[in-house]
Design a protein around this motif. Structure first.
Motif, PDB file in Angstrom:
ATOM      1  N   SER A  84       0.853  -1.187   0.000  1.00  0.00           N
ATOM      2  CA  SER A  84       0.000   0.000   0.000  1.00  0.00           C
ATOM      3  C   SER A  84       0.887   1.235   0.000  1.00  0.00           C
ATOM      4  CB  SER A  84      -0.919   0.012   1.229  1.00  0.00           C
ATOM      5  OG  SER A  84      -1.782  -1.105   1.237  1.00  0.00           O
ATOM      6  N   ALA A  85       0.337   2.335  -0.505  1.00  0.00           N
ATOM      7  CA  ALA A  85       1.131   3.562  -0.577  1.00  0.00           C
ATOM      8  C   ALA A  85       0.225   4.777  -0.438  1.00  0.00           C
ATOM      9  CB  ALA A  85       1.899   3.622  -1.894  1.00  0.00           C
ATOM     10  N   GLU A  86       0.725   5.796   0.251  1.00  0.00           N
ATOM     11  CA  GLU A  86       0.016   7.059   0.376  1.00  0.00           C
ATOM     12  C   GLU A  86       0.463   8.061  -0.669  1.00  0.00           C
ATOM     13  OE1 GLU A  86       0.586   8.425   4.340  1.00  0.00           O
ATOM     14  OE2 GLU A  86      -0.888   7.026   5.198  1.00  0.00           O
ATOM     15  N   ARG A  87       1.629   7.808  -1.263  1.00  0.00           N
ATOM     16  CA  ARG A  87       2.163   8.686  -2.297  1.00  0.00           C
ATOM     17  C   ARG A  87       2.736   7.838  -3.414  1.00  0.00           C
ATOM     18  NH1 ARG A  87       6.314  11.956   1.320  1.00  0.00           N
ATOM     19  NH2 ARG A  87       7.453  11.706  -0.649  1.00  0.00           N
ATOM     20  N   LEU A  88       2.782   8.431  -4.614  1.00  0.00           N
ATOM     21  CA  LEU A  88       3.259   7.686  -5.765  1.00  0.00           C
ATOM     22  C   LEU A  88       4.703   7.241  -5.593  1.00  0.00           C
ATOM     23  CD1 LEU A  88       2.746   6.585  -8.573  1.00  0.00           C
ATOM     24  CD2 LEU A  88       3.372   8.813  -9.519  1.00  0.00           C
ATOM     25  N   ASP A  89       5.536   8.081  -4.955  1.00  0.00           N
ATOM     26  CA  ASP A  89       6.939   7.684  -4.800  1.00  0.00           C
ATOM     27  C   ASP A  89       7.111   6.569  -3.773  1.00  0.00           C
ATOM     28  OD1 ASP A  89       6.317   9.226  -2.625  1.00  0.00           O
ATOM     29  OD2 ASP A  89       7.994  10.608  -2.812  1.00  0.00           O
ATOM     30  N   HIS A  90       6.026   6.196  -3.073  1.00  0.00           N
ATOM     31  CA  HIS A  90       6.063   5.046  -2.166  1.00  0.00           C
ATOM     32  C   HIS A  90       5.464   3.797  -2.814  1.00  0.00           C
ATOM     33  CE1 HIS A  90       6.118   7.884   1.603  1.00  0.00           C
ATOM     34  NE2 HIS A  90       7.255   7.901   0.910  1.00  0.00           N
ATOM     35  N   ALA A  91       4.916   3.948  -4.002  1.00  0.00           N
ATOM     36  CA  ALA A  91       4.279   2.821  -4.689  1.00  0.00           C
ATOM     37  C   ALA A  91       5.343   1.866  -5.226  1.00  0.00           C
ATOM     38  CB  ALA A  91       3.418   3.334  -5.836  1.00  0.00           C
ATOM     39  N   PRO A  92       4.998   0.578  -5.338  1.00  0.00           N
ATOM     40  CA  PRO A  92       5.970  -0.381  -5.886  1.00  0.00           C
ATOM     41  C   PRO A  92       6.316  -0.050  -7.330  1.00  0.00           C
ATOM     42  CG  PRO A  92       3.780  -1.369  -5.707  1.00  0.00           C
ATOM     43  CD  PRO A  92       3.717  -0.056  -4.998  1.00  0.00           C
ATOM     44  N   ASP A  93       7.563  -0.211  -7.672  1.00  0.00           N
ATOM     45  CA  ASP A  93       8.045   0.069  -9.023  1.00  0.00           C
ATOM     46  C   ASP A  93       7.857  -1.190  -9.860  1.00  0.00           C
ATOM     47  OD1 ASP A  93       9.170   1.171 -11.232  1.00  0.00           O
ATOM     48  OD2 ASP A  93      11.244   1.095 -10.504  1.00  0.00           O
ATOM     49  N   PHE A 104      -6.281  13.454  -0.755  1.00  0.00           N
ATOM     50  CA  PHE A 104      -6.799  12.598  -1.821  1.00  0.00           C
ATOM     51  C   PHE A 104      -6.457  13.127  -3.209  1.00  0.00           C
ATOM     52  CE2 PHE A 104     -10.059  11.922  -5.034  1.00  0.00           C
ATOM     53  CZ  PHE A 104     -10.065  10.548  -5.124  1.00  0.00           C
ATOM     54  N   VAL A 105      -6.757  14.414  -3.442  1.00  0.00           N
ATOM     55  CA  VAL A 105      -6.561  14.975  -4.783  1.00  0.00           C
ATOM     56  C   VAL A 105      -5.108  14.861  -5.206  1.00  0.00           C
ATOM     57  CG1 VAL A 105      -6.664  17.062  -6.188  1.00  0.00           C
ATOM     58  CG2 VAL A 105      -8.539  16.527  -4.627  1.00  0.00           C
ATOM     59  N   ASN A 106      -4.183  15.237  -4.316  1.00  0.00           N
ATOM     60  CA  ASN A 106      -2.763  15.157  -4.670  1.00  0.00           C
ATOM     61  C   ASN A 106      -2.328  13.724  -4.911  1.00  0.00           C
ATOM     62  OD1 ASN A 106      -2.421  17.923  -4.472  1.00  0.00           O
ATOM     63  ND2 ASN A 106      -1.865  17.847  -2.309  1.00  0.00           N
ATOM     64  N   MET A 107      -2.813  12.799  -4.052  1.00  0.00           N
ATOM     65  CA  MET A 107      -2.435  11.398  -4.177  1.00  0.00           C
ATOM     66  C   MET A 107      -2.908  10.812  -5.503  1.00  0.00           C
ATOM     67  SD  MET A 107      -3.768   8.106  -1.953  1.00  0.00           S
ATOM     68  CE  MET A 107      -3.671   9.001  -0.413  1.00  0.00           C
ATOM     69  N   VAL A 108      -4.192  10.982  -5.767  1.00  0.00           N
ATOM     70  CA  VAL A 108      -4.789  10.359  -6.942  1.00  0.00           C
ATOM     71  C   VAL A 108      -4.380  11.080  -8.224  1.00  0.00           C
ATOM     72  CG1 VAL A 108      -6.970   9.803  -8.076  1.00  0.00           C
ATOM     73  CG2 VAL A 108      -6.714   9.445  -5.619  1.00  0.00           C
ATOM     74  N   GLU A 109      -4.378  12.405  -8.184  1.00  0.00           N
ATOM     75  CA  GLU A 109      -4.008  13.164  -9.373  1.00  0.00           C
ATOM     76  C   GLU A 109      -2.588  12.830  -9.812  1.00  0.00           C
ATOM     77  OE1 GLU A 109      -4.388  17.717 -11.028  1.00  0.00           O
ATOM     78  OE2 GLU A 109      -3.897  17.425  -8.919  1.00  0.00           O
ATOM     79  N   THR A 110      -1.682  12.739  -8.863  1.00  0.00           N
ATOM     80  CA  THR A 110      -0.292  12.404  -9.193  1.00  0.00           C
ATOM     81  C   THR A 110      -0.197  11.019  -9.801  1.00  0.00           C
ATOM     82  OG1 THR A 110       0.502  13.795  -7.385  1.00  0.00           O
ATOM     83  CG2 THR A 110       2.042  12.192  -8.285  1.00  0.00           C
ATOM     84  N   TYR A 111      -0.936  10.065  -9.216  1.00  0.00           N
ATOM     85  CA  TYR A 111      -0.912   8.697  -9.746  1.00  0.00           C
ATOM     86  C   TYR A 111      -1.458   8.672 -11.180  1.00  0.00           C
ATOM     87  CZ  TYR A 111      -2.193   3.852 -10.559  1.00  0.00           C
ATOM     88  OH  TYR A 111      -2.340   2.604 -11.121  1.00  0.00           O
ATOM     89  N   LEU A 112      -2.625   9.255 -11.393  1.00  0.00           N
ATOM     90  CA  LEU A 112      -3.245   9.221 -12.722  1.00  0.00           C
ATOM     91  C   LEU A 112      -2.395   9.936 -13.769  1.00  0.00           C
ATOM     92  CD1 LEU A 112      -6.994   9.934 -11.830  1.00  0.00           C
ATOM     93  CD2 LEU A 112      -5.945   7.716 -12.328  1.00  0.00           C
TER      94      LEU A 112
END
Length: 269
Positions: free
Chosen positions: A98-107, A176-184
């Motif tokens: 799980s990740a709260e930010r894109l830079d914490h998401a699995p590569d 939420f907006v920053n998390m999801v917007e960055t991911y998308l």
């Protein structure tokens, strides 16, 4: 006879062709798939091809029609789709992180699909239904809106990664907006976004935020209509036609065919 949880959860994400009466043999060794094929034709249609069932409630002279055949896979396609979500020694399905930010998401290199929607739209329940043939995968479902606070990554064999996004609206994470917007915007291997809309209330103001992000970033996305068993056929037809018109006139990246799913994914249905 028990109807399988996988297909009832997926609705017409993998649809049955219109000629259901020609079904003579299963295309899969799965007991789940075989049970579907043994259902009476009317029940089978309503379970895995709900748009076709809704079309019956439109008057021939009424004019509007439902998009039914833009996506119309064969029985072999349906069986293959089920096999993707069936856990085995050679097809590992598992929670990754799980990740709260894109830079914490699995590569990850494999393609990704993400599920996004308002709090309490039924997103986690749908994902749980998709993983019903992988019982070791735990997808937490809560009656309280806003339960999912992080991006949750699930490996689906060697094929793709499924991402459960936090719900927006009531009790959404503050960032939420920053998390999801960055991911998308920045996730390079995101191939498809499934945007869940409550079919009882239709597209809400909060949904427009997610729609605008998908459009702004030129993402291919699909609208999934949840809780289709929570309202009358007449109300559902009205909502489907309104949302279908919205997709046709207000969007560019949304797939023209809607994908309805039930609220109840119980095996006794």
């Amino acid at each position: 006879m028990a109807a399988p949880r996988l297909l009832s959860g997926m609705g017409c994400l993998y649809e049955m062709p219109a000629a259901l009466g020609r079904v003579r043999r299963p295309y899969s060794t799965s007991r789940t798939f075989a049970e579907v094929l043994r259902l009476p034709k009317r029940q089978l249609t309503e379970l895995v091809f709900p748009l076709q069932e809704l079309q019956r409630h439109l008057l021939p002279e009424s004019g509007p029609v439902l998009h039914l055949k833009t996506f119309e896979p064969s029985l072999e396609d349906l069986a293959r789709a089920e096999s993707l979500f069936t856990a085995s020694a050679r097809n590992r399905i598992e929670y990754l992180s799980s990740a709260e930010r894109l830079d914490h998401a699995p590569d990850l290199l494999r393609p990704e699909v993400c599920f996004i929607g308002r709090s309490n739209v039924g997103k986690s329940s749908l994902i749980k239904a998709l993983f019903s043939l992988a019982p070791e995968v735990e997808v937490r479902v809560s009656k309280k809106p806003g339960h999912t606070k992080k991006m949750n990554f699930f490996k689906v064999g060697k094929y793709f990664t499924l991402v459960d996004m936090p719900g927006y609206g009531y009790r959404a994470p503050e960032d939420f907006v920053n998390m999801v917007e960055t991911y998308l915007k920045e996730r390079k291997n995101l191939m498809r976004t499934f945007l869940l809309v409550d079919s009882v209330v239709g597209i809400q103001k909060a949904d427009n935020i997610a729609i605008e992000m998908c459009e702004e970033f030129a993402l291919p996305y699909v609208m999934v209509l949840t809780k289709i068993d929570k309202s009358s056929k007449g109300h559902l037809v009205k909502q489907v036609l309104q949302i279908q018109k919205f997709v046709a006139t207000k969007t560019q990246g949304c797939f023209p065919q809607l994908f309805p799913v039930r609220y109840s994914y119980k095996s006794d249905k």
